[in-house]
Enzyme design. Structure first.
Site, mmCIF file in Angstrom:
data_model
loop_
_atom_site.group_PDB
_atom_site.id
_atom_site.type_symbol
_atom_site.label_atom_id
_atom_site.label_comp_id
_atom_site.label_asym_id
_atom_site.label_seq_id
_atom_site.Cartn_x
_atom_site.Cartn_y
_atom_site.Cartn_z
ATOM 1 N N HIS A 111 0.750 -1.066 0.082
ATOM 2 C CA HIS A 111 0.018 0.100 0.028
ATOM 3 C C HIS A 111 0.913 1.145 0.083
ATOM 4 O O HIS A 111 0.398 2.296 -0.389
ATOM 5 C CB HIS A 111 -1.082 -0.156 1.004
ATOM 6 C CG HIS A 111 -0.606 0.091 2.523
ATOM 7 N ND1 HIS A 111 -0.271 -1.000 3.292
ATOM 8 C CD2 HIS A 111 -0.010 1.375 3.064
ATOM 9 C CE1 HIS A 111 0.446 -0.386 4.444
ATOM 10 N NE2 HIS A 111 0.267 0.912 4.335
ATOM 11 N N SER A 221 4.448 2.429 8.050
ATOM 12 C CA SER A 221 4.020 1.340 6.979
ATOM 13 C C SER A 221 5.371 1.020 6.257
ATOM 14 O O SER A 221 5.926 1.794 5.795
ATOM 15 C CB SER A 221 3.066 1.717 6.130
ATOM 16 O OG SER A 221 1.692 1.991 6.898
#
Length: 537
Positions: A111, A221
């Site tokens: 992502h 992330s």
């Protein structure tokens, strides 16, 4: 009188000091009475030893110089516009983390680099931004490999090694660049749960996850979660403060190792799936009805997906007793590597083309079958799509698109029939009759389509008497010569009728008015990969 009072106070004060000094003496252990000192020996008390002053020492970094392995990733991405799919989409910028592994590769989350058009990577102590490209991406397990063409980028960088699954309540550290910070951040927490959870990036895939209490925010992330100088996970998702606090998740090493093994042949084949639903068999009466022993084994199979690998081996109503000789408990768990895990974990670690043995209980008798594992395409409709252009057709100002999760999120339809087709596309095997559910999603207003608003959100069933199964069928129907186009929607109500001559006359007018540069896109064209700039920026 005053003088006597002063003397009394002095005596009391002296007694109090003497009593306090006695109380400060450390207790002595019981033992034999002390011998009196020899004559002529001084009995004066010895001076107390000098007090030891504690000097604070910086704690040892248990994971080593992580700065030499961590990178900061900046992406410029284009999000497709499903309401106007002929447009390029909205441009956005994001910050994530990654870390160097063997082979001069950078691991991060899928992502972080999804829908990217340009990627740059930075390392500690270097002011340059190095252009990078995505080499492999796995949207089903939210992992990706990024490559940097500049050979000097990896100079003095230290590849990180992978560890195993950390124990519950053990301490881990998460590294990254939360909230877009320029410098490395580290947060620590404990391992609080090891579970099978939904991966929100795809919104349809569930894999092994590890819950940790370390804070994970946007920018973390793709960063490593470490323990004892080894990577034990990749930070990838968490809850906001409105839902839960101190709850974050990392992708554990079994999922990471499977991804790396899958891409070792130069391509990613995705996760395989059995293509079935199962329910626990804990109720004694139900087990007796099925003729099962009271041994807490087996799960009931309500649905077998016709497009899945088990279609020829299993039937609805079967009881699955074991997978590859791993006995399945009635609570749908198996023992794997000394631990109880959810049943799908046995298949999770296998690959496309692998053979699997199934032990089945059917009609109160044992059956054995073998299957070849593969993906299950119908599930894709319920998951997010990335790095592809939306498919659509514009005809007479009517926008036709295949149903998928992106469409549901863009339009938020309230039509119950449309929601049913989406929610039960796999469970009710709707895909057998409708491999693609074609929806009239929008109408670009023009005199030729006036009063057609009630048809918005309808599912196309037939065009001029021909069944519509895919978007290509719609394109072929519109290309045929006819005096009129009769479009029947699923459900009651009159058909939608268009005059092809009027549609042709209004074609240029509608394209100019709504800036429709391309009237249709039938194939899932992948977005162009980010170009690698040989010059540093």
């Amino acid at each position: 009188m005053k003088r006597g009072g002063i003397l009394l106070c002095i005596l009391l004060l002296t007694s109090a000091v003497a009593w306090a000094q006695e109380q400060d003496q450390p207790p002595t252990s019981p033992g034999p009475p002390r011998k009196p000192p020899p004559p002529g020996t001084s009995t004066a008390p010895t001076a107390p030893p000098p007090a030891v002053i504690a000097v604070p020492v910086a704690p040892v970094r248990p994971n080593g110089p992580v700065q030499k392995s961590l990178v900061r990733i900046t992406t410029t991405a284009v999000e497709p516009d499903y309401k106007a799919p002929w447009n390029a989409g909205a441009i956005g910028r994001g910050i994530g983390a990654g870390f160097v592994i063997d082979g001069s590769r950078i691991m991060t989350n899928a992502h972080v680099v999804s829908n990217s058009r340009y990627i740059t990577v930075e390392r500690d102590g270097d002011p340059n931004k190095y252009p990078a490209t995505v080499q492999f991406v796995a949207h089903d397990c939210d992992l990706a490999i990024v490559k940097v063409a500049e050979p000097n980028f990896f100079k003095n960088m230290l590849p990180l090694k992978f560890g195993g699954i950390p124990e519950l309540e053990s301490v881990v550290s998460a590294y990254g660049y939360p909230l877009g910070g320029e410098r490395m951040s580290v947060t620590t927490g404990i391992v609080s749960r090891i579970d099978f959870q939904l991966y929100t990036h795809s919104s349809v895939d569930s894999h092994l996850t590890i819950q940790i209490s370390a804070q994970i925010n946007p920018g973390n992330s793709g960063g490593p979660v470490m323990q004892n100088a080894k990577v034990v996970g990749v930070a990838f998702q968490g809850y906001s403060g409105d839902v839960a606090q101190g709850v974050a998740y990392m992708i554990p090493t079994p999922v990471i190792q499977r991804f790396l093994k899958d891409i070792s042949d130069g391509r990613y084949d995705k996760y395989v799936d059995l293509g079935l639903t199962y329910s626990k068999l804990l109720n004694p009466a139900q087990r007796h009805f099925l003729g099962l022993k009271d041994d807490d084994r087996g799960v009931l199979i309500p649905t077998v997906v016709a497009a899945g690998p088990c279609a020829k081996a299993l039937q609805s109503g079967d009881v699955l007793l074991a997978i590859d000789d791993h006995a399945i408990a009635s609570d749908a768990t198996v023992e794997l590597e000394g631990e109880r895990v959810d049943m799908p974990e046995v298949v999770e670690r296998k690959f496309k083309g692998d053979k699997v043995k199934l032990d089945i209980w059917r009609d109160k008798a044992p059956v054995t079958a073998s299957i070849e594992l593969d993906t299950v395409p119908p599930y894709l409709i319920q998951g997010h799509s990335y790095d592809v252009r939306p498919r659509y057709i514009v005809y007479g100002g009517l926008l036709f698109q295949p149903l998928n999760l992106e469409l549901i999120e863009a339009y938020q339809p309230s039509d119950l029939r449309l929601r049913h087709f989406f929610d039960f596309f796999v469970l009710e095997q709707i895909y057998l009759e409708h491999p693609e559910v074609i929806v009239l999603t929008n109408i670009l207003p023009d005199p030729i389509n006036t009063y057609l608003a009630p048809y918005r959100g309808g599912i196309v069933d037939e065009i001029n008497g021909k069944k519509i199964r895919t978007l290509e069928d719609v394109s072929k129907a519109f290309a045929e010569t006819s005096d009129r186009l009769v479009i029947n929607m699923i459900g009651d109500g009159p058909p939608l009728v268009l005059d092809p001559k009027q549609v042709e006359a209004a074609r240029d007018r509608i394209k100019r008015r709504y800036n429709v540069l391309q009237e249709q896109n039938l194939s899932e064209q992948r977005l162009a990969k980010p170009a690698t700039d040989p010059n540093k920026t």
